[in-house]
Design a protein around this motif. Sequence first.
Motif, mmCIF file in Angstrom:
data_model
loop_
_atom_site.group_PDB
_atom_site.id
_atom_site.type_symbol
_atom_site.label_atom_id
_atom_site.label_comp_id
_atom_site.label_asym_id
_atom_site.label_seq_id
_atom_site.Cartn_x
_atom_site.Cartn_y
_atom_site.Cartn_z
ATOM 1 N N GLN A 54 0.905 -1.157 0.015
ATOM 2 C CA GLN A 54 0.019 0.076 0.021
ATOM 3 C C GLN A 54 0.826 1.304 0.098
ATOM 4 O O GLN A 54 0.639 2.137 -0.713
ATOM 5 C CB GLN A 54 -0.810 -0.048 1.087
ATOM 6 C CG GLN A 54 -1.996 -0.961 1.091
ATOM 7 C CD GLN A 54 -2.781 -1.147 2.521
ATOM 8 O OE1 GLN A 54 -2.296 -1.405 3.549
ATOM 9 N NE2 GLN A 54 -4.183 -0.896 2.497
ATOM 10 N N ILE A 58 1.827 4.278 -3.445
ATOM 11 C CA ILE A 58 1.845 5.565 -3.500
ATOM 12 C C ILE A 58 3.038 6.018 -3.834
ATOM 13 O O ILE A 58 3.258 6.927 -4.750
ATOM 14 C CB ILE A 58 1.591 6.084 -2.098
ATOM 15 C CG1 ILE A 58 0.196 5.533 -1.518
ATOM 16 C CG2 ILE A 58 1.690 7.691 -2.072
ATOM 17 C CD1 ILE A 58 -0.246 5.925 -0.172
ATOM 18 N N TYR A 59 4.050 5.660 -3.280
ATOM 19 C CA TYR A 59 5.468 6.110 -3.658
ATOM 20 C C TYR A 59 5.910 5.831 -4.832
ATOM 21 O O TYR A 59 6.586 6.695 -5.581
ATOM 22 C CB TYR A 59 6.486 5.419 -2.677
ATOM 23 C CG TYR A 59 7.874 5.918 -2.739
ATOM 24 C CD1 TYR A 59 8.359 7.318 -2.674
ATOM 25 C CD2 TYR A 59 8.823 5.043 -3.251
ATOM 26 C CE1 TYR A 59 9.525 7.688 -2.788
ATOM 27 C CE2 TYR A 59 10.078 5.232 -3.347
ATOM 28 C CZ TYR A 59 10.396 6.397 -3.236
ATOM 29 O OH TYR A 59 11.833 7.009 -3.448
#
Length: 198
Positions: A54, A58-59
């Motif tokens: 998760q 995003i990264y």
Amino acid sequence: MPPGIYKKLMSTSMDAMMGNLGGAMKAMPLRQIAQIGGMSAEEAQKLDKVDLSQVMAIYDPHWEERQKLTMHAMFGAMGDFFTTMEPELREGMATAYANRFSLSELNDLDRFFETPTGTKYAATATTIMTDPAVMNTMKDLMPKMMQQMPHFLEAAKKATAALPPPRKIKDLSPAEKARLAKALGMDESKLQDPKGTS
């Protein structure tokens, strides 16, 4: 062992095992990964209940693909390297067997490997780790092993507890600083302690 066995090992069993390790890491809660990295249980408890996949989504949305391509390329290149080293590895294996078995025992093994069963065994013994039955066991084992990592690290910490801590740059004598700078190929004034040391 058939020619090319080391390349086959690198491109199958090791690749699969690393894939299982990567899957285990992705599924682990972030707080557990932080503890493995040395964060205290109290500090890690403050982290959100999210897993690594998760966070990485995003990264770096291409993180999983990047990991697969990286591992595939690395183990492919390692397989090529081991192919060039195969003659030396075989020589080492021959010496190891000669050190552990008498000539009579080696002749017994040779006769066995000339049989259909011996030939089959020789061709599959070193790659048995790639069998689905073994790989499924490894897949189940990896998450359990990762969960135990704080325990493993604590055992290592206890084993070295009686040793003095590593020295800092400020603890070195002028002669030691000069030797260290020379060994690292850098100016003595630029020497600094490794990150993460306090």
